[in-house]
Every structure is written in C-alpha cells, then in structure tokens.
Write a protein that holds these residues in place. Structure first.
Motif, PDB file in Angstrom:
ATOM      1  N   HIS A  13     -19.621  -3.588 -50.594  1.00  0.00           N
ATOM      2  CA  HIS A  13     -20.863  -3.019 -51.121  1.00  0.00           C
ATOM      3  C   HIS A  13     -21.612  -2.182 -50.098  1.00  0.00           C
ATOM      4  CE1 HIS A  13     -20.218  -5.508 -54.617  1.00  0.00           C
ATOM      5  NE2 HIS A  13     -20.052  -6.540 -53.814  1.00  0.00           N
ATOM      6  N   PHE A  14     -20.992  -1.944 -48.958  1.00  0.00           N
ATOM      7  CA  PHE A  14     -21.602  -1.160 -47.890  1.00  0.00           C
ATOM      8  C   PHE A  14     -20.664  -0.020 -47.519  1.00  0.00           C
ATOM      9  CE2 PHE A  14     -23.271  -5.400 -47.692  1.00  0.00           C
ATOM     10  CZ  PHE A  14     -24.606  -5.243 -47.389  1.00  0.00           C
ATOM     11  N   PRO A  15     -21.191   1.058 -46.964  1.00  0.00           N
ATOM     12  CA  PRO A  15     -20.319   2.169 -46.561  1.00  0.00           C
ATOM     13  C   PRO A  15     -19.292   1.708 -45.521  1.00  0.00           C
ATOM     14  CG  PRO A  15     -22.630   2.805 -46.463  1.00  0.00           C
ATOM     15  CD  PRO A  15     -22.598   1.311 -46.701  1.00  0.00           C
ATOM     16  N   MET A  16     -18.039   2.101 -45.702  1.00  0.00           N
ATOM     17  CA  MET A  16     -16.975   1.695 -44.791  1.00  0.00           C
ATOM     18  C   MET A  16     -17.285   2.054 -43.343  1.00  0.00           C
ATOM     19  SD  MET A  16     -14.200   0.169 -44.171  1.00  0.00           S
ATOM     20  CE  MET A  16     -13.636  -0.211 -45.811  1.00  0.00           C
ATOM     21  N   GLN A  17     -17.946   3.172 -43.135  1.00  0.00           N
ATOM     22  CA  GLN A  17     -18.258   3.610 -41.774  1.00  0.00           C
ATOM     23  C   GLN A  17     -19.061   2.561 -41.009  1.00  0.00           C
ATOM     24  OE1 GLN A  17     -17.041   6.098 -40.136  1.00  0.00           O
ATOM     25  NE2 GLN A  17     -18.195   5.652 -38.296  1.00  0.00           N
ATOM     26  N   THR A  18     -19.848   1.806 -41.735  1.00  0.00           N
ATOM     27  CA  THR A  18     -20.655   0.756 -41.117  1.00  0.00           C
ATOM     28  C   THR A  18     -19.770  -0.240 -40.370  1.00  0.00           C
ATOM     29  OG1 THR A  18     -22.205   0.940 -42.947  1.00  0.00           O
ATOM     30  CG2 THR A  18     -22.357  -1.050 -41.607  1.00  0.00           C
ATOM     31  N   TRP A  19     -18.584  -0.491 -40.890  1.00  0.00           N
ATOM     32  CA  TRP A  19     -17.709  -1.550 -40.367  1.00  0.00           C
ATOM     33  C   TRP A  19     -16.731  -1.048 -39.321  1.00  0.00           C
ATOM     34  CZ3 TRP A  19     -19.195  -6.255 -41.869  1.00  0.00           C
ATOM     35  CH2 TRP A  19     -20.094  -6.294 -42.942  1.00  0.00           C
ATOM     36  N   ILE A  20     -16.538   0.244 -39.237  1.00  0.00           N
ATOM     37  CA  ILE A  20     -15.531   0.749 -38.301  1.00  0.00           C
ATOM     38  C   ILE A  20     -16.146   1.536 -37.148  1.00  0.00           C
ATOM     39  CG2 ILE A  20     -13.712   0.766 -40.034  1.00  0.00           C
ATOM     40  CD1 ILE A  20     -14.107   3.809 -40.258  1.00  0.00           C
ATOM     41  N   VAL A  21     -17.460   1.572 -37.070  1.00  0.00           N
ATOM     42  CA  VAL A  21     -18.106   2.296 -35.980  1.00  0.00           C
ATOM     43  C   VAL A  21     -17.700   1.671 -34.637  1.00  0.00           C
ATOM     44  CG1 VAL A  21     -20.203   0.889 -36.027  1.00  0.00           C
ATOM     45  CG2 VAL A  21     -20.312   3.236 -35.209  1.00  0.00           C
ATOM     46  N   GLU A  22     -17.530   2.504 -33.633  1.00  0.00           N
ATOM     47  CA  GLU A  22     -17.140   2.003 -32.312  1.00  0.00           C
ATOM     48  C   GLU A  22     -18.219   1.061 -31.772  1.00  0.00           C
ATOM     49  OE1 GLU A  22     -14.290   2.465 -30.802  1.00  0.00           O
ATOM     50  OE2 GLU A  22     -13.552   3.744 -32.417  1.00  0.00           O
ATOM     51  N   LEU A  34     -24.457  -6.732 -39.609  1.00  0.00           N
ATOM     52  CA  LEU A  34     -23.064  -6.963 -40.002  1.00  0.00           C
ATOM     53  C   LEU A  34     -22.761  -8.458 -39.987  1.00  0.00           C
ATOM     54  CD1 LEU A  34     -21.226  -4.153 -37.999  1.00  0.00           C
ATOM     55  CD2 LEU A  34     -21.810  -4.150 -40.429  1.00  0.00           C
ATOM     56  N   SER A  35     -23.205  -9.123 -38.950  1.00  0.00           N
ATOM     57  CA  SER A  35     -22.962 -10.567 -38.837  1.00  0.00           C
ATOM     58  C   SER A  35     -23.587 -11.319 -40.013  1.00  0.00           C
ATOM     59  CB  SER A  35     -23.537 -11.101 -37.528  1.00  0.00           C
ATOM     60  OG  SER A  35     -22.852 -10.567 -36.434  1.00  0.00           O
ATOM     61  N   VAL A  57      -7.311  -5.133 -34.273  1.00  0.00           N
ATOM     62  CA  VAL A  57      -8.080  -5.001 -33.030  1.00  0.00           C
ATOM     63  C   VAL A  57      -9.034  -3.804 -33.103  1.00  0.00           C
ATOM     64  CG1 VAL A  57      -6.469  -6.219 -31.528  1.00  0.00           C
ATOM     65  CG2 VAL A  57      -6.163  -3.767 -31.962  1.00  0.00           C
ATOM     66  N   SER A  58      -9.667  -3.616 -34.238  1.00  0.00           N
ATOM     67  CA  SER A  58     -10.705  -2.591 -34.367  1.00  0.00           C
ATOM     68  C   SER A  58     -11.591  -2.965 -35.546  1.00  0.00           C
ATOM     69  CB  SER A  58     -10.091  -1.199 -34.586  1.00  0.00           C
ATOM     70  OG  SER A  58      -9.395  -1.161 -35.807  1.00  0.00           O
ATOM     71  N   GLY A  59     -12.795  -2.457 -35.504  1.00  0.00           N
ATOM     72  CA  GLY A  59     -13.726  -2.711 -36.585  1.00  0.00           C
ATOM     73  C   GLY A  59     -14.422  -4.059 -36.457  1.00  0.00           C
ATOM     74  N   PHE A  60     -15.227  -4.349 -37.426  1.00  0.00           N
ATOM     75  CA  PHE A  60     -16.008  -5.596 -37.449  1.00  0.00           C
ATOM     76  C   PHE A  60     -15.531  -6.401 -38.639  1.00  0.00           C
ATOM     77  CE2 PHE A  60     -19.605  -8.397 -37.840  1.00  0.00           C
ATOM     78  CZ  PHE A  60     -20.112  -8.512 -36.549  1.00  0.00           C
ATOM     79  N   TRP A  61     -14.948  -7.544 -38.387  1.00  0.00           N
ATOM     80  CA  TRP A  61     -14.342  -8.365 -39.436  1.00  0.00           C
ATOM     81  C   TRP A  61     -14.778  -9.820 -39.257  1.00  0.00           C
ATOM     82  CZ3 TRP A  61     -10.155  -6.755 -42.804  1.00  0.00           C
ATOM     83  CH2 TRP A  61      -9.703  -5.464 -42.584  1.00  0.00           C
TER      84      TRP A  61
END
Ligand code: SF4
Length: 79
Positions: A13-22, A34-35, A57-61
């Motif tokens: 429900h959030f823009p994907m860019q939010t989760w993959i930003v460096e 995000l947390s 090993v990238s993004g916020f998961w």
C-alpha cells in the motif's frame, strides 16, 4: 517470483521506492516509519523467512535494512 503471503503485505500500500531507497538516503524518521509498518504487518514472519531463503541484501524487509553492511543473518552463513 510471487508467493501467496505477499498478497497480504502492508508494504503493497506504499510506493515501492519507499522500500528500496539506499540506506544512506533514509532519514531516521523514514526508517522508523518503515519499521512501524513492518511491525504491524500480518505476514512479517513469512517475509523474514523469505529474505533469508532468498539471501536478499538490499531494501527494507521485515523490519530491517537488508543492505550488505547490515545483514548478519544470511542463510548461507556467510557474513
Ligand atoms: S514485513 Fe514489512 S517488508 Fe515484509 S511484507 Fe510486511 S510490510 Fe512488507
């Protein structure tokens, strides 16, 4: 590959860019946001298992930054 649990992921429900930003481009406030989403997510355990199985090993998961410098739980045991 899409897995069935992904249909219930709150991050959808959030823009994907939010989760993959460096990580260096995130603020403490954005990391906290995000947390908070992950902590409320009904499929967080499945998400956490997925990132381990896939060695992501990238993004916020699953409530954590998965950048290489932050990952200490790789499924293959490598640091
Ligand atoms: S735990 Fe976080 S990253 Fe994983 S599916 Fe849920 S909202 Fe998305």
């Amino acid at each position: 590959m899409t897995e069935s649990w992904m249909a219930e992921a709150l991050c959808r429900h959030f823009p994907m860019q939010t989760w993959i930003v460096e990580p260096e481009d995130r603020t403490s406030a954005s990391t906290a946001a995000l947390s908070a989403v992950c902590l409320s997510c009904p499929v967080r355990p499945a998400c956490a298992g997925y990132v381990l199985r896939k060695g992501i090993v990238s993004g916020f998961w699953a409530g954590a930054d998965r950048s290489p410098s932050n990952v200490t739980d790789r499924a293959d045991g490598a640091a």
